[in-house]
Write a protein that holds these residues in place. Structure first.
Motif, PDB file in Angstrom:
ATOM      1  N   GLY A   1     -31.189  -8.481 -10.246  1.00  0.00           N
ATOM      2  CA  GLY A   1     -30.728  -9.136 -11.126  1.00  0.00           C
ATOM      3  C   GLY A   1     -29.280  -8.980 -11.563  1.00  0.00           C
ATOM      4  O   GLY A   1     -28.849  -9.824 -12.389  1.00  0.00           O
ATOM      5  N   GLY A   2     -28.760  -8.241 -10.854  1.00  0.00           N
ATOM      6  CA  GLY A   2     -27.186  -7.920 -10.994  1.00  0.00           C
ATOM      7  C   GLY A   2     -26.952  -7.515 -12.652  1.00  0.00           C
ATOM      8  O   GLY A   2     -27.748  -7.021 -13.403  1.00  0.00           O
ATOM      9  N   VAL A   3     -25.616  -7.735 -12.782  1.00  0.00           N
ATOM     10  CA  VAL A   3     -24.939  -7.125 -14.217  1.00  0.00           C
ATOM     11  C   VAL A   3     -25.720  -8.176 -15.349  1.00  0.00           C
ATOM     12  O   VAL A   3     -25.768  -7.611 -16.621  1.00  0.00           O
ATOM     13  N   LEU A   4     -26.210  -9.206 -15.049  1.00  0.00           N
ATOM     14  CA  LEU A   4     -26.970 -10.241 -16.015  1.00  0.00           C
ATOM     15  C   LEU A   4     -28.219  -9.392 -16.470  1.00  0.00           C
ATOM     16  O   LEU A   4     -28.562  -9.033 -17.545  1.00  0.00           O
ATOM     17  N   ALA A   5     -28.747  -8.857 -15.643  1.00  0.00           N
ATOM     18  CA  ALA A   5     -30.318  -7.941 -15.818  1.00  0.00           C
ATOM     19  C   ALA A   5     -30.032  -6.877 -16.496  1.00  0.00           C
ATOM     20  O   ALA A   5     -30.557  -6.371 -17.537  1.00  0.00           O
ATOM     21  N   TRP A   6     -28.490  -6.255 -16.073  1.00  0.00           N
ATOM     22  CA  TRP A   6     -28.247  -4.800 -16.680  1.00  0.00           C
ATOM     23  C   TRP A   6     -27.804  -5.078 -18.283  1.00  0.00           C
ATOM     24  O   TRP A   6     -28.292  -4.291 -19.123  1.00  0.00           O
ATOM     25  N   GLN A   7     -27.362  -6.282 -18.589  1.00  0.00           N
ATOM     26  CA  GLN A   7     -26.670  -6.777 -19.942  1.00  0.00           C
ATOM     27  C   GLN A   7     -28.147  -7.109 -20.617  1.00  0.00           C
ATOM     28  O   GLN A   7     -28.191  -6.576 -21.857  1.00  0.00           O
ATOM     29  N   ASN A   8     -29.209  -7.706 -20.062  1.00  0.00           N
ATOM     30  CA  ASN A   8     -30.262  -8.118 -20.683  1.00  0.00           C
ATOM     31  C   ASN A   8     -30.966  -6.930 -21.058  1.00  0.00           C
ATOM     32  O   ASN A   8     -31.931  -7.185 -22.084  1.00  0.00           O
ATOM     33  N   ALA A   9     -30.949  -5.894 -20.478  1.00  0.00           N
ATOM     34  CA  ALA A   9     -31.700  -4.368 -20.557  1.00  0.00           C
ATOM     35  C   ALA A   9     -30.995  -3.658 -21.620  1.00  0.00           C
ATOM     36  O   ALA A   9     -31.373  -2.513 -21.912  1.00  0.00           O
ATOM     37  N   ASN A  10     -29.979  -4.176 -22.197  1.00  0.00           N
ATOM     38  CA  ASN A  10     -28.862  -3.402 -23.343  1.00  0.00           C
ATOM     39  C   ASN A  10     -28.349  -2.191 -22.761  1.00  0.00           C
ATOM     40  O   ASN A  10     -28.201  -1.401 -23.485  1.00  0.00           O
ATOM     41  N   LEU A  11     -28.122  -1.999 -21.534  1.00  0.00           N
ATOM     42  CA  LEU A  11     -27.653  -1.076 -20.693  1.00  0.00           C
ATOM     43  C   LEU A  11     -25.996  -1.211 -20.889  1.00  0.00           C
ATOM     44  O   LEU A  11     -25.374  -2.423 -20.977  1.00  0.00           O
ATOM     45  N   PRO A  12     -25.281  -0.123 -21.156  1.00  0.00           N
ATOM     46  CA  PRO A  12     -23.734  -0.390 -21.383  1.00  0.00           C
ATOM     47  C   PRO A  12     -22.917  -1.118 -20.321  1.00  0.00           C
ATOM     48  O   PRO A  12     -22.916  -0.686 -18.928  1.00  0.00           O
ATOM     49  N   LEU A  13     -21.615  -1.589 -20.739  1.00  0.00           N
ATOM     50  CA  LEU A  13     -20.596  -2.026 -19.839  1.00  0.00           C
ATOM     51  C   LEU A  13     -19.495  -1.318 -20.444  1.00  0.00           C
ATOM     52  O   LEU A  13     -19.572  -1.278 -21.465  1.00  0.00           O
ATOM     53  N   THR A  14     -18.580  -1.460 -19.565  1.00  0.00           N
ATOM     54  CA  THR A  14     -16.911  -1.001 -19.978  1.00  0.00           C
ATOM     55  C   THR A  14     -16.121  -1.877 -19.583  1.00  0.00           C
ATOM     56  O   THR A  14     -16.266  -2.754 -18.603  1.00  0.00           O
ATOM     57  N   ARG A  15     -14.902  -1.712 -20.182  1.00  0.00           N
ATOM     58  CA  ARG A  15     -13.698  -2.765 -19.875  1.00  0.00           C
ATOM     59  C   ARG A  15     -12.541  -1.738 -19.301  1.00  0.00           C
ATOM     60  O   ARG A  15     -11.728  -2.392 -18.916  1.00  0.00           O
ATOM     61  N   LYS A  16     -13.033  -0.589 -19.308  1.00  0.00           N
ATOM     62  CA  LYS A  16     -11.993   0.293 -18.807  1.00  0.00           C
ATOM     63  C   LYS A  16     -11.706   0.297 -17.241  1.00  0.00           C
ATOM     64  O   LYS A  16     -12.794   0.409 -16.490  1.00  0.00           O
ATOM     65  N   LYS A  17     -10.664   0.521 -16.779  1.00  0.00           N
ATOM     66  CA  LYS A  17     -10.584   0.400 -15.362  1.00  0.00           C
ATOM     67  C   LYS A  17     -10.945   1.879 -14.888  1.00  0.00           C
ATOM     68  O   LYS A  17     -10.745   2.823 -15.609  1.00  0.00           O
ATOM     69  N   ARG A  18     -11.426   1.814 -13.467  1.00  0.00           N
ATOM     70  CA  ARG A  18     -11.792   3.049 -12.923  1.00  0.00           C
ATOM     71  C   ARG A  18     -10.593   4.043 -12.488  1.00  0.00           C
ATOM     72  O   ARG A  18      -9.639   3.722 -12.160  1.00  0.00           O
ATOM     73  N   ALA A  19     -10.825   5.533 -12.886  1.00  0.00           N
ATOM     74  CA  ALA A  19      -9.459   6.422 -13.021  1.00  0.00           C
ATOM     75  C   ALA A  19      -9.803   6.700 -11.499  1.00  0.00           C
ATOM     76  O   ALA A  19     -10.543   6.535 -10.478  1.00  0.00           O
TER      77      ALA A  19
ATOM     78  N   CYS B   1     -23.759  -7.659  -8.415  1.00  0.00           N
ATOM     79  CA  CYS B   1     -22.684  -8.828  -8.528  1.00  0.00           C
ATOM     80  C   CYS B   1     -23.195  -9.479  -9.869  1.00  0.00           C
ATOM     81  O   CYS B   1     -24.099  -8.672 -10.521  1.00  0.00           O
ATOM     82  N   ARG B   2     -23.187 -10.582 -10.113  1.00  0.00           N
ATOM     83  CA  ARG B   2     -23.461 -11.342 -11.206  1.00  0.00           C
ATOM     84  C   ARG B   2     -24.981 -11.273 -11.448  1.00  0.00           C
ATOM     85  O   ARG B   2     -25.648 -10.909 -12.362  1.00  0.00           O
ATOM     86  N   SER B   3     -25.588 -11.772 -10.413  1.00  0.00           N
ATOM     87  CA  SER B   3     -27.109 -12.103 -10.396  1.00  0.00           C
ATOM     88  C   SER B   3     -27.956 -11.355  -9.249  1.00  0.00           C
ATOM     89  O   SER B   3     -29.115 -11.446  -9.475  1.00  0.00           O
ATOM     90  N   GLY B   4     -27.429 -10.753  -8.457  1.00  0.00           N
ATOM     91  CA  GLY B   4     -28.043 -10.051  -7.294  1.00  0.00           C
ATOM     92  C   GLY B   4     -27.974 -10.619  -5.982  1.00  0.00           C
ATOM     93  O   GLY B   4     -28.373 -10.002  -5.022  1.00  0.00           O
ATOM     94  N   SER B   5     -27.498 -11.845  -5.864  1.00  0.00           N
ATOM     95  CA  SER B   5     -27.630 -12.517  -4.477  1.00  0.00           C
ATOM     96  C   SER B   5     -26.545 -12.127  -3.348  1.00  0.00           C
ATOM     97  O   SER B   5     -26.749 -11.975  -2.402  1.00  0.00           O
ATOM     98  N   GLN B   6     -25.190 -12.131  -4.158  1.00  0.00           N
ATOM     99  CA  GLN B   6     -24.245 -11.731  -3.294  1.00  0.00           C
ATOM    100  C   GLN B   6     -24.462 -10.449  -2.888  1.00  0.00           C
ATOM    101  O   GLN B   6     -23.840  -9.864  -1.644  1.00  0.00           O
ATOM    102  N   SER B   7     -24.399  -9.320  -3.716  1.00  0.00           N
ATOM    103  CA  SER B   7     -24.900  -7.976  -3.647  1.00  0.00           C
ATOM    104  C   SER B   7     -25.988  -7.894  -2.501  1.00  0.00           C
ATOM    105  O   SER B   7     -25.732  -6.684  -1.702  1.00  0.00           O
ATOM    106  N   SER B   8     -26.976  -8.765  -2.504  1.00  0.00           N
ATOM    107  CA  SER B   8     -27.880  -8.305  -1.508  1.00  0.00           C
ATOM    108  C   SER B   8     -27.263  -8.628  -0.274  1.00  0.00           C
ATOM    109  O   SER B   8     -27.524  -7.827   0.842  1.00  0.00           O
TER     110      SER B   8
END
Length: 86
Positions: A68-86, A42-49
């Motif tokens: 840490g959710g997507v925020l931690a992912w971004q802070n680690a400079n890991l890639p995100l996409t805006r493409k819809k899942r196929a 999730c955004r920060s890891g609490s709802q996904s828990s």
């Protein structure tokens, strides 16, 4: 586990989004992934828990919460996409 608008702004490649509201009713749509590893975020890891707990109760074998959710992912400079899942 993010609102659709947040997911559309950027998500982990090949991620499937199911917002937390109504998640219990959507677990059936994830049954094909039940025997393999499932990473929930999730955004920060609490709802996904919370969602991880629901998936484990539903019999999912390997469930992991992205700490840490997507925020931690971004802070680690890991890639995100805006493409819809196929």
């Amino acid at each position: 586990m993010r609102p659709a608008a947040d997911y559309a702004k950027g998500h982990i490649i090949n991620a499937q989004n199911i917002p937390m509201n109504g998640f219990k009713n959507q677990i059936g749509a994830l049954q094909k992934y039940k025997d393999g590893p499932t990473v929930v975020t999730c955004r920060s890891g609490s709802q996904s828990s919370m969602a991880c707990g629901l998936l484990r109760k539903a019999g999912f074998a390997e469930v992991y919460n992205l700490r840490g959710g997507v925020l931690a992912w971004q802070n680690a400079n890991l890639p995100l996409t805006r493409k819809k899942r196929a």
